[in-house]
Design an enzyme around this catalytic site. Structure first.
Site, PDB file in Angstrom:
ATOM      1  N   LYS A  22       0.911  -1.125   0.071  1.00  0.00           N
ATOM      2  CA  LYS A  22       0.042  -0.044  -0.218  1.00  0.00           C
ATOM      3  C   LYS A  22       0.775   1.241  -0.105  1.00  0.00           C
ATOM      4  O   LYS A  22       0.618   2.231  -0.652  1.00  0.00           O
ATOM      5  CB  LYS A  22      -0.932  -0.159   1.167  1.00  0.00           C
ATOM      6  CG  LYS A  22      -1.516   1.305   1.712  1.00  0.00           C
ATOM      7  CD  LYS A  22      -2.379   1.210   2.824  1.00  0.00           C
ATOM      8  CE  LYS A  22      -1.604   1.635   4.144  1.00  0.00           C
ATOM      9  NZ  LYS A  22      -1.392   2.981   4.367  1.00  0.00           N
ATOM     10  N   ASN A  23       1.879   1.199   0.758  1.00  0.00           N
ATOM     11  CA  ASN A  23       2.822   2.590   1.156  1.00  0.00           C
ATOM     12  C   ASN A  23       3.567   2.626   0.020  1.00  0.00           C
ATOM     13  O   ASN A  23       3.934   3.801  -0.185  1.00  0.00           O
ATOM     14  CB  ASN A  23       3.125   2.346   2.510  1.00  0.00           C
ATOM     15  CG  ASN A  23       2.285   2.737   3.432  1.00  0.00           C
ATOM     16  OD1 ASN A  23       1.241   3.129   3.295  1.00  0.00           O
ATOM     17  ND2 ASN A  23       2.877   2.458   4.783  1.00  0.00           N
ATOM     18  N   ARG A  98      -4.487  10.560   4.105  1.00  0.00           N
ATOM     19  CA  ARG A  98      -3.260  11.566   4.263  1.00  0.00           C
ATOM     20  C   ARG A  98      -2.521  11.502   2.988  1.00  0.00           C
ATOM     21  O   ARG A  98      -1.796  12.526   2.647  1.00  0.00           O
ATOM     22  CB  ARG A  98      -2.501  11.180   5.646  1.00  0.00           C
ATOM     23  CG  ARG A  98      -3.378  11.596   6.936  1.00  0.00           C
ATOM     24  CD  ARG A  98      -2.537  11.548   8.141  1.00  0.00           C
ATOM     25  NE  ARG A  98      -1.125  12.289   7.642  1.00  0.00           N
ATOM     26  CZ  ARG A  98      -0.926  13.576   8.157  1.00  0.00           C
ATOM     27  NH1 ARG A  98      -2.062  14.217   8.459  1.00  0.00           N
ATOM     28  NH2 ARG A  98       0.088  14.048   7.584  1.00  0.00           N
ATOM     29  N   CYS A 122      -4.230  13.007  12.821  1.00  0.00           N
ATOM     30  CA  CYS A 122      -4.934  11.658  12.676  1.00  0.00           C
ATOM     31  C   CYS A 122      -5.037  10.911  13.964  1.00  0.00           C
ATOM     32  O   CYS A 122      -3.968  11.287  14.882  1.00  0.00           O
ATOM     33  CB  CYS A 122      -4.597  10.918  11.465  1.00  0.00           C
ATOM     34  SG  CYS A 122      -2.908  10.141  11.606  1.00  0.00           S
ATOM     35  N   ARG A 127       1.121  14.848  13.105  1.00  0.00           N
ATOM     36  CA  ARG A 127       1.574  14.453  11.431  1.00  0.00           C
ATOM     37  C   ARG A 127       1.551  15.671  10.539  1.00  0.00           C
ATOM     38  O   ARG A 127       0.868  15.985   9.706  1.00  0.00           O
ATOM     39  CB  ARG A 127       0.481  13.419  10.902  1.00  0.00           C
ATOM     40  CG  ARG A 127       0.431  12.205  11.866  1.00  0.00           C
ATOM     41  CD  ARG A 127      -0.042  11.048  10.875  1.00  0.00           C
ATOM     42  NE  ARG A 127       0.834  10.592   9.795  1.00  0.00           N
ATOM     43  CZ  ARG A 127       0.324   9.486   9.197  1.00  0.00           C
ATOM     44  NH1 ARG A 127      -0.558   9.081   9.311  1.00  0.00           N
ATOM     45  NH2 ARG A 127       1.401   9.165   8.023  1.00  0.00           N
ATOM     46  N   PRO A 128       2.543  16.924  11.078  1.00  0.00           N
ATOM     47  CA  PRO A 128       2.854  17.829  10.166  1.00  0.00           C
ATOM     48  C   PRO A 128       3.234  17.522   8.600  1.00  0.00           C
ATOM     49  O   PRO A 128       3.785  16.353   8.528  1.00  0.00           O
ATOM     50  CB  PRO A 128       3.593  18.799  11.050  1.00  0.00           C
ATOM     51  CG  PRO A 128       4.405  17.623  11.748  1.00  0.00           C
ATOM     52  CD  PRO A 128       3.498  16.612  11.955  1.00  0.00           C
ATOM     53  N   ASP A 130       5.387  19.952   7.176  1.00  0.00           N
ATOM     54  CA  ASP A 130       6.266  21.260   7.274  1.00  0.00           C
ATOM     55  C   ASP A 130       7.603  20.713   6.283  1.00  0.00           C
ATOM     56  O   ASP A 130       8.001  21.510   5.559  1.00  0.00           O
ATOM     57  CB  ASP A 130       6.675  21.844   8.332  1.00  0.00           C
ATOM     58  CG  ASP A 130       7.497  20.461   9.195  1.00  0.00           C
ATOM     59  OD1 ASP A 130       6.980  19.488   9.497  1.00  0.00           O
ATOM     60  OD2 ASP A 130       8.583  20.863  10.086  1.00  0.00           O
ATOM     61  N   ASP A 323       5.075   0.783  11.868  1.00  0.00           N
ATOM     62  CA  ASP A 323       3.912   0.109  11.278  1.00  0.00           C
ATOM     63  C   ASP A 323       3.801  -1.205  11.972  1.00  0.00           C
ATOM     64  O   ASP A 323       2.651  -2.032  11.675  1.00  0.00           O
ATOM     65  CB  ASP A 323       3.726   0.352  10.009  1.00  0.00           C
ATOM     66  CG  ASP A 323       3.526   1.744   9.474  1.00  0.00           C
ATOM     67  OD1 ASP A 323       2.840   2.652  10.173  1.00  0.00           O
ATOM     68  OD2 ASP A 323       3.821   1.967   8.260  1.00  0.00           O
ATOM     69  N   ARG A 415      -8.319  -0.630   5.404  1.00  0.00           N
ATOM     70  CA  ARG A 415      -7.473   0.639   4.483  1.00  0.00           C
ATOM     71  C   ARG A 415      -5.834   0.047   4.405  1.00  0.00           C
ATOM     72  O   ARG A 415      -5.309   0.420   3.516  1.00  0.00           O
ATOM     73  CB  ARG A 415      -7.067   1.649   5.373  1.00  0.00           C
ATOM     74  CG  ARG A 415      -8.402   2.502   5.612  1.00  0.00           C
ATOM     75  CD  ARG A 415      -8.063   3.748   6.469  1.00  0.00           C
ATOM     76  NE  ARG A 415      -6.830   4.198   6.211  1.00  0.00           N
ATOM     77  CZ  ARG A 415      -5.805   4.523   6.918  1.00  0.00           C
ATOM     78  NH1 ARG A 415      -6.134   4.657   8.186  1.00  0.00           N
ATOM     79  NH2 ARG A 415      -4.768   4.825   6.373  1.00  0.00           N
TER      80      ARG A 415
HETATM   81  N1  EPU Z   1       7.382  14.773  10.205  1.00  0.00           N
HETATM   82  C1  EPU Z   1       7.274  15.966  10.730  1.00  0.00           C
HETATM   83  N2  EPU Z   1       7.138  17.001   9.489  1.00  0.00           N
HETATM   84  C2  EPU Z   1       6.750  16.470   8.051  1.00  0.00           C
HETATM   85  C3  EPU Z   1       6.796  15.104   8.026  1.00  0.00           C
HETATM   86  C4  EPU Z   1       6.794  14.110   9.053  1.00  0.00           C
HETATM   87  O1  EPU Z   1       7.807  16.315  11.536  1.00  0.00           O
HETATM   88  O2  EPU Z   1       6.895  17.301   7.304  1.00  0.00           O
HETATM   89  C5  EPU Z   1       7.505  13.722  11.493  1.00  0.00           C
HETATM   90  C6  EPU Z   1       6.134  12.953  11.694  1.00  0.00           C
HETATM   91  O3  EPU Z   1       5.199  13.745  12.326  1.00  0.00           O
HETATM   92  C7  EPU Z   1       6.657  11.628  12.186  1.00  0.00           C
HETATM   93  C8  EPU Z   1       7.838  11.405  11.465  1.00  0.00           C
HETATM   94  O4  EPU Z   1       8.399  12.711  10.997  1.00  0.00           O
HETATM   95  O5  EPU Z   1       7.040  11.877  13.419  1.00  0.00           O
HETATM   96  C9  EPU Z   1       7.922  10.451  10.183  1.00  0.00           C
HETATM   97  O6  EPU Z   1       6.750  10.745   9.482  1.00  0.00           O
HETATM   98  P1  EPU Z   1       6.748  10.453   7.973  1.00  0.00           P
HETATM   99  O7  EPU Z   1       6.571  11.627   7.086  1.00  0.00           O
HETATM  100  O8  EPU Z   1       7.977   9.594   7.493  1.00  0.00           O
HETATM  101  O9  EPU Z   1       5.232   9.523   7.795  1.00  0.00           O
HETATM  102  P2  EPU Z   1       4.574   9.605   6.645  1.00  0.00           P
HETATM  103  O10 EPU Z   1       5.382   9.717   5.095  1.00  0.00           O
HETATM  104  O11 EPU Z   1       3.544  10.594   6.424  1.00  0.00           O
HETATM  105  C10 EPU Z   1       4.447   7.102   6.069  1.00  0.00           C
HETATM  106  C11 EPU Z   1       3.511   5.940   6.004  1.00  0.00           C
HETATM  107  C12 EPU Z   1       2.858   5.454   7.517  1.00  0.00           C
HETATM  108  C13 EPU Z   1       4.233   5.240   8.414  1.00  0.00           C
HETATM  109  C14 EPU Z   1       5.391   6.298   8.274  1.00  0.00           C
HETATM  110  C15 EPU Z   1       6.518   6.171   9.169  1.00  0.00           C
HETATM  111  C16 EPU Z   1       2.429   6.062   3.964  1.00  0.00           C
HETATM  112  C17 EPU Z   1       1.169   6.248   3.165  1.00  0.00           C
HETATM  113  N3  EPU Z   1       2.367   6.182   5.074  1.00  0.00           N
HETATM  114  O12 EPU Z   1       3.636   8.110   6.484  1.00  0.00           O
HETATM  115  O13 EPU Z   1       2.074   4.285   7.290  1.00  0.00           O
HETATM  116  O14 EPU Z   1       3.933   4.925   9.597  1.00  0.00           O
HETATM  117  O15 EPU Z   1       5.555   6.659   6.851  1.00  0.00           O
HETATM  118  O16 EPU Z   1       7.329   5.225   8.447  1.00  0.00           O
HETATM  119  O17 EPU Z   1       3.375   5.457   3.515  1.00  0.00           O
HETATM  120  C18 EPU Z   1       0.526   2.959   8.075  1.00  0.00           C
HETATM  121  O18 EPU Z   1       0.429   2.505   6.750  1.00  0.00           O
HETATM  122  O19 EPU Z   1      -0.246   2.513   8.674  1.00  0.00           O
HETATM  123  C19 EPU Z   1       1.090   4.172   8.109  1.00  0.00           C
HETATM  124  C20 EPU Z   1       0.753   5.059   9.089  1.00  0.00           C
END
Ligand code: EPU
Length: 442
Positions: A22-23, A98, A122, A127-128, A130, A323, A415
């Site tokens: 999925k991811n 998201r 969420c 989950r910012p 930035d 995850d 999901r």
């Molecule tokens: N973060 C920031 N700023 C940003 C982005 C992220 O501070 O702009 C922080 C987040 O708050 C978190 C950390 O950085 O503490 C890591 O977040 P990341 O951006 O890597 O998460 P993501 O890319 O939004 C993906 C997966 C998640 C998985 C995370 C971490 C997808 C669609 N989602 O999310 O998957 O937990 O990476 O590996 O790929 C799931 O499948 O259940 C799921 C939540």
């Protein structure tokens, strides 16, 4: 809203196959916005998030051109971005998924303009985004927030390559790296992403982009270099197997003291997981006749009768994945002694803790750390969690528990896991899906 009814205590034995990730699929589908040529994707799982992404892409003028009549089979998709006039990812869809944020980079890079509703918090935390915005700004995008929408415009002449640091307080960002890498593929000049996410899904996206004609090196390491190209072409790509689904099945075998062969298992992407599981007394070994390929292996999972406690901290790849934290916690609930899990990626991702406690688990949380005092048995109970992986942890707990477990609101699980109940039933689980009306009768 459907419910799973699980009669626990059955050993899982047999063979189970891992689906496409999925991811990996979500940012890859969004990358179809980068070209007017067809993008053929194989191994796409049939999940609510994938269907939401298809709906969003269709609104953005990127259509599925091989829709089968009747019930559509999503395993092969051909996406074609043939109308570039609509570049607004509306709140209605973004709030359900998201990963919609993945359309931001491709839209600015290809169309010079994007309006993407700002994702809210969420169930697993704030989950910012930035870092996504910082990276795209460094490529020259002018970004403002208007009525809850991120509005981004490329400078005259298009995005320009730059050196970008994507590190944040919890490490890098997976989807942020995907966004910046996708946008930089069409920027003028060279982009270097420092502190890039090293997750296998980023590597899969880079493989797709390179097959489309991008010039990306270093994906999978913290420094990714992208030489921008003016156009990207057609592609035929197979999505990598889902390492989180594979890890969940491995733990399903372990928690039921079963003997499962898991096919299409990306074992090289699960080394931190198998390391901790081995320490706990769970054995994951290449199965007879397994393909000699760490991305599509067949592995056999067996385990000791009594599991040992372990300490685990979630980390960015190649560390232990957040995850798979809830699923491991369910497993450690029945280990012989005290285990410790610390969550370093999403420190609030503990919706399963109170629910596992309803099943007799002994858990003590302090901030981002949970101490798990193993018990002999979990006991079936009605439970629910509004996070996909927390729900998976509860299903695992239900498989091991004495008596009946009702896992409510399984749409969260849907999901991320395709037909989980059917696949677990095929290897010996007693698990049924009932709808709201039937649930009310129970
Ligand atoms: N973060 C920031 N700023 C940003 C982005 C992220 O501070 O702009 C922080 C987040 O708050 C978190 C950390 O950085 O503490 C890591 O977040 P990341 O951006 O890597 O998460 P993501 O890319 O939004 C993906 C997966 C998640 C998985 C995370 C971490 C997808 C669609 N989602 O999310 O998957 O937990 O990476 O590996 O790929 C799931 O499948 O259940 C799921 C939540």
């Amino acid at each position: 809203m459907d419910t799973f009814i699980i009669e626990g205590g059955r050993r899982l034995c047999g063979r189970i196959r891992v689906n496409g990730s999925k991811n990996s699929a979500l940012p890859i589908m969004a990358a179809a916005l980068l070209t007017r040529h067809p993008v053929k994707l194989r191994g796409v799982p049939d999940l609510a998030d994938i269907r939401n992404m298809l709906r969003l892409l269709a609104e953005l003028g990127c259509h599925r051109t091989n829709e089968a009549p009747g019930a559509p089979d999503l395993s092969t998709l051909i996406l074609h971005s043939d109308d570039e006039s609509q570049s607004h990812a509306r709140y209605d869809i973004v709030r359900t998924m998201r990963a919609s944020i993945c359309t931001l980079g491709p839209l600015i890079a290809r169309r010079g303009y994007a309006k993407v509703s700002m994702p809210g918090g969420c169930a697993i935390g704030d989950r910012p985004v930035d870092l996504h915005l910082r990276g795209l700004s460094a490529l020259g995008a002018h970004i403002t927030l208007e009525n809850g929408d991120i509005v981004a415009k490329a400078p005259p002449g298009g995005l320009r390559g730059a050196t970008i640091f994507l590190g944040g307080p919890f490490g890098s960002t997976v989807l942020g790296t995907a966004n910046v890498m996708s946008a930089a593929a069409l920027a003028k000049g060279t982009t270097v992403i420092e502190s890039a996410a090293c997750e296998p899904e980023v590597v899969d996206l880079a493989r797709l982009l390179n097959a489309m004609g991008a010039r990306i090196s270093g994906a999978g390491s913290p420094r990714i270099t992208i030489q921008g190209v003016p156009e990207l072409g057609p592609v035929d790509h197979t999505v990598m197997p889902d390492r989180i689904e594979a890890g969940t099945f491995i733990m399903a075998a372990a928690i039921t003291n079963g003997d499962l062969t898991i096919e299409n298992c990306p074992i090289d992407a699960l080394l931190a997981v198998t390391d901790r599981l081995t320490a706990a007394g769970v054995y994951v070994q290449p199965a007879q006749g397994s393909p000699d390929d760490g991305l599509h292996a067949s592995v056999r999972v067996t385990c000791d009768r009594v599991l040992k406690p372990v300490e685990v901290t979630t980390q960015p790849f190649p560390g232990y994945p957040t995850d798979l934290q809830a699923q491991l916690m369910a497993l450690l609930c029945i280990a012989d002694g005290n285990s410790v899990i610390t969550e370093r990626i999403f420190p609030e991702r503990f919706l399963h803790v109170a629910e596992l406690a309803r099943m007799g688990a002994r858990l003590f949380r302090q901030g981002p750390t949970v101490i798990i005092s193993g018990v002999r048995h979990l006991i079936g109970a009605p439970v629910m969690a509004s996070d996909l992986r927390a729900s998976a942890g509860l299903v695992l707990a239900g498989l091991a528990a004495q008596g009946t477990t009702y896992v409510n609101r399984v749409y969260h699980l849907d999901r991320g896991y395709e037909k989980m109940e059917e696949r677990l039933r095929a290897v010996g689980a007693s698990i049924q899906r009932i709808d709201e009306k039937e649930a009310a009768e129970h």
